[in-house]
Design a protein around this motif. Structure first.
Motif, PDB file in Angstrom:
ATOM      1  N   GLU A   3       1.027  -1.317   0.013  1.00  0.00           N
ATOM      2  CA  GLU A   3       0.134   0.000  -0.081  1.00  0.00           C
ATOM      3  C   GLU A   3       0.897   1.428  -0.014  1.00  0.00           C
ATOM      4  N   GLU A   4       1.025   1.742  -1.068  1.00  0.00           N
ATOM      5  CA  GLU A   4       1.906   3.033  -1.268  1.00  0.00           C
ATOM      6  C   GLU A   4       1.798   4.058  -0.417  1.00  0.00           C
ATOM      7  N   VAL A   5       0.416   4.396  -0.391  1.00  0.00           N
ATOM      8  CA  VAL A   5      -0.003   5.551   0.500  1.00  0.00           C
ATOM      9  C   VAL A   5       0.400   5.376   1.908  1.00  0.00           C
ATOM     10  N   ASP A   6       0.193   4.299   2.510  1.00  0.00           N
ATOM     11  CA  ASP A   6       0.674   4.154   3.926  1.00  0.00           C
ATOM     12  C   ASP A   6       1.985   3.456   4.073  1.00  0.00           C
ATOM     13  N   ASN A   7       2.629   3.184   2.987  1.00  0.00           N
ATOM     14  CA  ASN A   7       3.910   2.633   2.996  1.00  0.00           C
ATOM     15  C   ASN A   7       4.042   1.268   3.933  1.00  0.00           C
ATOM     16  N   VAL A   8       3.057   0.374   3.591  1.00  0.00           N
ATOM     17  CA  VAL A   8       3.183  -0.934   4.321  1.00  0.00           C
ATOM     18  C   VAL A   8       3.215  -1.997   3.151  1.00  0.00           C
ATOM     19  N   GLU A   9       3.670  -3.048   3.623  1.00  0.00           N
ATOM     20  CA  GLU A   9       3.493  -4.376   2.766  1.00  0.00           C
ATOM     21  C   GLU A   9       3.206  -5.490   3.748  1.00  0.00           C
ATOM     22  N   TRP A  10       2.368  -6.299   3.236  1.00  0.00           N
ATOM     23  CA  TRP A  10       1.856  -7.525   3.807  1.00  0.00           C
ATOM     24  C   TRP A  10       1.316  -8.607   2.867  1.00  0.00           C
ATOM     25  N   ARG A  11       1.156  -9.711   3.276  1.00  0.00           N
ATOM     26  CA  ARG A  11       0.987 -10.739   2.438  1.00  0.00           C
ATOM     27  C   ARG A  11      -0.583 -11.262   2.370  1.00  0.00           C
ATOM     28  N   PHE A  12      -1.203 -11.461   1.241  1.00  0.00           N
ATOM     29  CA  PHE A  12      -2.585 -11.806   0.950  1.00  0.00           C
ATOM     30  C   PHE A  12      -2.633 -13.181   0.085  1.00  0.00           C
ATOM     31  N   THR A  13      -3.500 -14.179   0.824  1.00  0.00           N
ATOM     32  CA  THR A  13      -3.740 -15.287   0.049  1.00  0.00           C
ATOM     33  C   THR A  13      -5.283 -15.317   0.088  1.00  0.00           C
ATOM     34  N   GLY A  14      -5.663 -15.692  -1.376  1.00  0.00           N
ATOM     35  CA  GLY A  14      -7.131 -15.936  -1.428  1.00  0.00           C
ATOM     36  C   GLY A  14      -7.330 -17.316  -1.588  1.00  0.00           C
ATOM     37  N   PHE A  15      -8.062 -17.998  -0.860  1.00  0.00           N
ATOM     38  CA  PHE A  15      -8.162 -19.319  -0.591  1.00  0.00           C
ATOM     39  C   PHE A  15      -9.476 -19.837  -0.771  1.00  0.00           C
ATOM     40  N   TYR A  16      -9.600 -21.183  -1.840  1.00  0.00           N
ATOM     41  CA  TYR A  16     -10.738 -21.799  -1.821  1.00  0.00           C
ATOM     42  C   TYR A  16     -10.354 -23.367  -1.475  1.00  0.00           C
ATOM     43  N   GLY A  17     -11.061 -23.616  -0.456  1.00  0.00           N
ATOM     44  CA  GLY A  17     -11.009 -24.844   0.065  1.00  0.00           C
ATOM     45  C   GLY A  17     -11.956 -26.081  -0.779  1.00  0.00           C
ATOM     46  N   SER A  18     -11.387 -26.963  -0.880  1.00  0.00           N
ATOM     47  CA  SER A  18     -12.391 -28.170  -1.565  1.00  0.00           C
ATOM     48  C   SER A  18     -13.774 -28.535  -1.024  1.00  0.00           C
ATOM     49  N   PRO A  19     -14.918 -28.623  -1.715  1.00  0.00           N
ATOM     50  CA  PRO A  19     -16.084 -28.637  -1.129  1.00  0.00           C
ATOM     51  C   PRO A  19     -16.382 -30.273  -0.734  1.00  0.00           C
ATOM     52  N   TYR A  20     -15.127 -31.044  -1.280  1.00  0.00           N
ATOM     53  CA  TYR A  20     -15.565 -32.384  -1.288  1.00  0.00           C
ATOM     54  C   TYR A  20     -14.832 -33.154  -0.117  1.00  0.00           C
ATOM     55  N   VAL A  21     -15.511 -34.040   0.721  1.00  0.00           N
ATOM     56  CA  VAL A  21     -14.660 -34.522   1.952  1.00  0.00           C
ATOM     57  C   VAL A  21     -13.273 -35.225   1.763  1.00  0.00           C
ATOM     58  N   LYS A  22     -13.595 -35.819   0.569  1.00  0.00           N
ATOM     59  CA  LYS A  22     -12.357 -36.618   0.382  1.00  0.00           C
ATOM     60  C   LYS A  22     -10.991 -35.904  -0.079  1.00  0.00           C
ATOM     61  N   ASP A  23     -11.415 -34.533  -0.512  1.00  0.00           N
ATOM     62  CA  ASP A  23     -10.219 -33.785  -0.841  1.00  0.00           C
ATOM     63  C   ASP A  23      -9.764 -32.705   0.148  1.00  0.00           C
ATOM     64  N   LYS A  24     -10.465 -32.742   1.335  1.00  0.00           N
ATOM     65  CA  LYS A  24     -10.160 -31.850   2.461  1.00  0.00           C
ATOM     66  C   LYS A  24      -8.772 -31.830   2.884  1.00  0.00           C
ATOM     67  N   GLU A  25      -8.099 -32.909   2.910  1.00  0.00           N
ATOM     68  CA  GLU A  25      -6.823 -32.988   3.439  1.00  0.00           C
ATOM     69  C   GLU A  25      -5.910 -32.544   2.553  1.00  0.00           C
ATOM     70  N   GLU A  26      -6.272 -32.554   1.161  1.00  0.00           N
ATOM     71  CA  GLU A  26      -5.236 -31.813   0.241  1.00  0.00           C
ATOM     72  C   GLU A  26      -5.284 -30.476   0.380  1.00  0.00           C
ATOM     73  N   SER A  27      -6.623 -29.730   0.608  1.00  0.00           N
ATOM     74  CA  SER A  27      -6.832 -28.541   0.848  1.00  0.00           C
ATOM     75  C   SER A  27      -6.058 -28.081   2.228  1.00  0.00           C
ATOM     76  N   TRP A  28      -6.077 -28.715   3.207  1.00  0.00           N
ATOM     77  CA  TRP A  28      -5.297 -28.351   4.573  1.00  0.00           C
ATOM     78  C   TRP A  28      -3.770 -28.662   4.314  1.00  0.00           C
ATOM     79  N   ASN A  29      -3.288 -29.429   3.491  1.00  0.00           N
ATOM     80  CA  ASN A  29      -2.014 -29.764   3.284  1.00  0.00           C
ATOM     81  C   ASN A  29      -1.365 -28.286   2.273  1.00  0.00           C
ATOM     82  N   LEU A  30      -2.236 -27.969   1.549  1.00  0.00           N
ATOM     83  CA  LEU A  30      -1.796 -26.649   0.690  1.00  0.00           C
ATOM     84  C   LEU A  30      -1.710 -25.602   1.881  1.00  0.00           C
ATOM     85  N   LEU A  31      -2.712 -25.234   2.503  1.00  0.00           N
ATOM     86  CA  LEU A  31      -2.505 -24.154   3.382  1.00  0.00           C
ATOM     87  C   LEU A  31      -1.329 -24.376   4.487  1.00  0.00           C
ATOM     88  N   ARG A  32      -1.144 -25.688   4.857  1.00  0.00           N
ATOM     89  CA  ARG A  32       0.039 -25.621   5.756  1.00  0.00           C
ATOM     90  C   ARG A  32       1.202 -25.569   4.873  1.00  0.00           C
TER      91      ARG A  32
END
Length: 284
Positions: free
Chosen positions: A94-123
Motif C-alpha cells: 500500500e504505497e499511500v501508507d507505505n506498508v507491505e503485507w501478504r494476502f492469500t485468496g483461498f478456496y477449500g475443496s467442497p468434497y470430503v475426500k479432498d479436505k486433507e489436500e486443501s489443508w496440506n496446501l494451506l500448511r
C-alpha cells in the motif's frame, strides 16, 4: 485499503456481471478476490475490466467448475508469489501508507475426500511466516458446530482438522459482523442449511499491523455465499449502511415479484432478517 472476497457461484450471465459491477461500485474496494467464476481466463479478464479493474490474475475454470480471479486498482502494488486452482498468493504494497503485507485468496475443496489436500496446501503456504499474512475466502468447512444451522451435524474430526490446520499456520479467525452464513437451499428440509464457510484469518503480525482493521459479511442475492468486506485502515469506515431508498424503476423489473417472494419465504430466524434480506435483494 478495502478488499472483497467472494464466492460468486458463476459469472457466465451478463445479468450477474451487471449486478457484480453495481455491487463493486457500491463498496469501491481496491482489491477483489473472486471464487468459482466458472469461466475461462479470457472471459474473466473481460469481466474484470468491465468492473473497473485493469490489473488482475486469473485462474481458469475447469469446465464448469472452479475458477479464481484476483483484481486490484493502481493505487496498490501487487506481486504474485504463487497460485493454483485453489489459491492465489501475493504480496500487497500500500504505497499511500507505505506498508507491505501478504494476502492469500483461498478456496477449500467442497468434497470430503479432498479436505486433507486443501489443508496440506494451506500448511505449505503457512511455512513462511516472515510477513503479516491475511487469508480470506471460502474454506468450505466450519470450525465449530454452532457455525451451522440445519441439516446433519458435521463430524467433529473434520472441524478439528480445520482448527488444527489454522493453528499450525499461526492463523486466527478475524470474527464476523453481519450475515455470516452461506445458504444451501432446496425442497427438502435437510437442504435448508446455513453454514459459516466464508471467513478471514490472519497471523499476529497482520493483526498488530492493522489494529483498526475490521471484517464484515454481507448478504447478496446473486450468490448463496456472503461477500467478505475487509478494511485495513479503519473498520468504522464502511460498517454503516447506505440509507435504503426504494427506486421507482424496480417495479418495471420482471424479477421484482420473485425477489420479494423469495426474501419473505427465507427460513430466517426473525422478521428483521427477512427485511434485511429483502433490502439486500432489491439493491442488486
Amino acid at each position: 485499503m478495502k478488499s472483497i472476497s467472494w464466492n460468486v457461484c458463476g459469472l457466465g450471465s451478463p445479468r450477474i456481471v451487471k449486478r457484480l459491477r453495481h455491487f463493486l461500485r457500491q463498496h469501491n474496494p481496491q482489491m477483489v478476490f473472486l471464487m468459482e467464476t466458472k469461466i475461462n481466463k479470457q472471459c474473466m479478464e473481460k469481466v474484470r475490466r468491465s468492473c473497473g479493474f485493469l490489473n488482475g490474475i486469473e485462474v481458469a475454470a475447469e469446465g464448469s467448475r472452479d475458477g479464481l480471479c484476483l483484481a486490484w486498482k493502481g493505487d496498490i502494488l501487487v506481486t504474485l508469489r504463487s497460485f493454483s486452482r485453489s489459491h492465489i498468493d501475493v504480496m500487497v504494497n500500500e504505497e499511500v501508507d507505505n506498508v507491505e503485507w501478504r494476502f492469500t485468496g483461498f478456496y477449500g475443496s467442497p468434497y470430503v475426500k479432498d479436505k486433507e489436500e486443501s489443508w496440506n496446501l494451506l500448511r505449505k503456504l503457512g511455512q513462511n511466516q516472515e510477513h503479516p499474512w491475511l487469508v480470506t475466502g471460502d474454506f468450505n468447512e466450519i470450525m465449530y458446530s454452532f457455525e451451522k444451522k440445519g441439516g446433519l451435524l458435521t463430524e467433529e474430526r473434520r472441524m478439528k482438522a480445520f482448527r488444527k490446520t489454522l493453528e499450525e499456520c499461526q492463523l486466527e479467525d478475524l470474527g464476523y459482523t453481519g450475515a455470516w452464513f452461506t445458504w444451501k437451499r432446496g425442497n427438502l428440509p435437510e437442504t435448508n442449511i446455513r453454514e459459516r464457510l466464508d471467513r478471514g484469518v490472519a497471523n499476529d503480525k497482520w493483526r498488530n499491523l492493522f489494529l483498526n482493521g475490521n471484517i464484515q459479511h454481507l448478504i447478496h442475492s446473486i450468490s448463496d455465499h456472503c461477500p467478505i468486506l475487509l478494511n485495513t485502515r479503519n473498520g468504522t469506515d464502511y460498517v454503516g449502511r447506505q440509507r435504503f431508498k426504494f427506486e421507482a424503476w424496480w417495479i418495471m423489473e420482471e424479477s421484482l415479484e420473485g425477489k420479494i417472494k423469495s426474501s419473505w419465504e427465507t427460513p430466517a430466524d426473525s422478521l428483521m432478517e427477512k427485511m434485511e434480506m429483502l433490502q439486500s435483494n432489491l439493491m442488486v
